[in-house]
Design a protein around this motif. Structure first.
Motif, mmCIF file in Angstrom:
data_model
loop_
_atom_site.group_PDB
_atom_site.id
_atom_site.type_symbol
_atom_site.label_atom_id
_atom_site.label_comp_id
_atom_site.label_asym_id
_atom_site.label_seq_id
_atom_site.Cartn_x
_atom_site.Cartn_y
_atom_site.Cartn_z
ATOM 1 N N ASP A 30 49.766 35.197 96.831
ATOM 2 C CA ASP A 30 50.338 35.706 97.272
ATOM 3 C C ASP A 30 51.429 37.261 97.002
ATOM 4 N N ASN A 31 52.438 35.911 96.648
ATOM 5 C CA ASN A 31 53.847 36.923 96.564
ATOM 6 C C ASN A 31 54.064 37.136 95.033
ATOM 7 N N TYR A 33 56.636 39.101 92.685
ATOM 8 C CA TYR A 33 58.680 39.381 92.735
ATOM 9 C C TYR A 33 58.516 40.500 91.552
ATOM 10 N N HIS A 48 59.733 42.683 96.492
ATOM 11 C CA HIS A 48 58.763 41.694 96.001
ATOM 12 C C HIS A 48 57.150 41.966 96.837
ATOM 13 N N VAL A 50 53.796 40.894 99.066
ATOM 14 C CA VAL A 50 53.136 39.642 99.955
ATOM 15 C C VAL A 50 51.925 40.330 99.874
ATOM 16 N N LYS A 51 50.645 39.631 99.359
ATOM 17 C CA LYS A 51 49.961 40.247 98.873
ATOM 18 C C LYS A 51 49.924 41.907 98.583
ATOM 19 N N GLY A 97 53.254 31.300 98.108
ATOM 20 C CA GLY A 97 53.137 32.050 99.699
ATOM 21 C C GLY A 97 52.908 30.851 100.872
#
Lengths: 115, 113
Positions: A30-31, A33, A48, A50-51, A97
């Motif tokens: 999910d993460n 970076y 960053h 998330v999804k 994640g």
């Protein structure tokens, strides 16, 4: 299992041109970076995901940088127009994640040289 | 600003000696991690120590964490030429996985055969 893949590995462009870097994270992570390292300096956080959502983009230098992660899979980082100070190695990393320990898996990096 | 700051920035030792690198950070953390980067490659995760742990071992690696001083150390015992690389500490500030992980400037280790 495939790791984190980045493309291109090296890009040389002239000031004012546009470059798009791509990152394919580990499937299911999910993460995602983005980091940048300029010669000998710290590995600087850029942003960053998330999804498909931007969780934190506080490290993005300015509006010449645009990152996307359509569909929550691969991500692109576009620099337009590129400046000399944008040179450096851009690293992408992903992690699972959730409640899992946030251990990052890195790609090999994309080295950007702006002339 | 970056969380982790490694010390020293460069270290040169003979093969077989021990190498110690230190890291200081500023805010409360969930865990602290150490990564290694070989020249021209991406970072590779070495070891993670949680905030409620004080010491952890993995092979020739020993990590300590002092949350009261906001510092950590990485010890590599019986170093080898292949350990030549840059080493970074990274802090994960909060519980869960949806927080940014920040790095420092790193320690460049050279192990002389």
């Amino acid at each position: 299992e495939a790791g984190v893949t980045q493309f291109p590995s090296h890009s040389v462009i002239e000031k004012g041109q546009t470059v798009t870097l791509r990152c394919d994270p580990i499937s299911g992570h999910d993460n995602l970076y983005w980091y940048r390292r300029v010669m000998g300096k710290e590995i600087k956080f850029l942003l960053h995901f998330v999804k498909e959502s931007k969780q934190d983009e506080s490290g993005m230098p300015n509006n010449r940088f645009l990152a996307e992660r359509t569909g929550g899979t691969y991500s692109t980082l576009k620099v337009q127009p590129a400046e000399l100070e944008d040179s450096g190695v851009y690293f992408c990393a992903s992690s699972q994640g959730g409640t899992a320990a946030n251990v990052l898996t890195f790609g090999a990096g994309s080295r950007l040289t702006v002339l | 600003s970056q969380q982790g700051e490694e010390d020293p920035q460069a270290l040169s030792i003979q093969e077989g000696e021990n190498a110690t690198m230190n890291c200081s950070y500023k805010t409360s953390i969930n865990n602290l991690q150490w990564y290694r980067q070989n020249s021209g490659r991406g970072l590779v995760h070495l070891i993670l120590i949680r905030s409620n742990e004080r010491e952890k071992h993995s092979g020739r690696l020993r990590v300590t964490l002092d949350t009261s001083k906001k510092s950590s150390s990485l010890l590599i015992t019986a170093s080898r030429a292949a350990d030549t690389a840059s080493y970074f500490c990274a802090t994960d500030p909060l519980s869960g996985g949806y927080q940014k992980v920040t790095f420092g400037i790193g320690t460049k280790l050279q192990v002389i055969p």
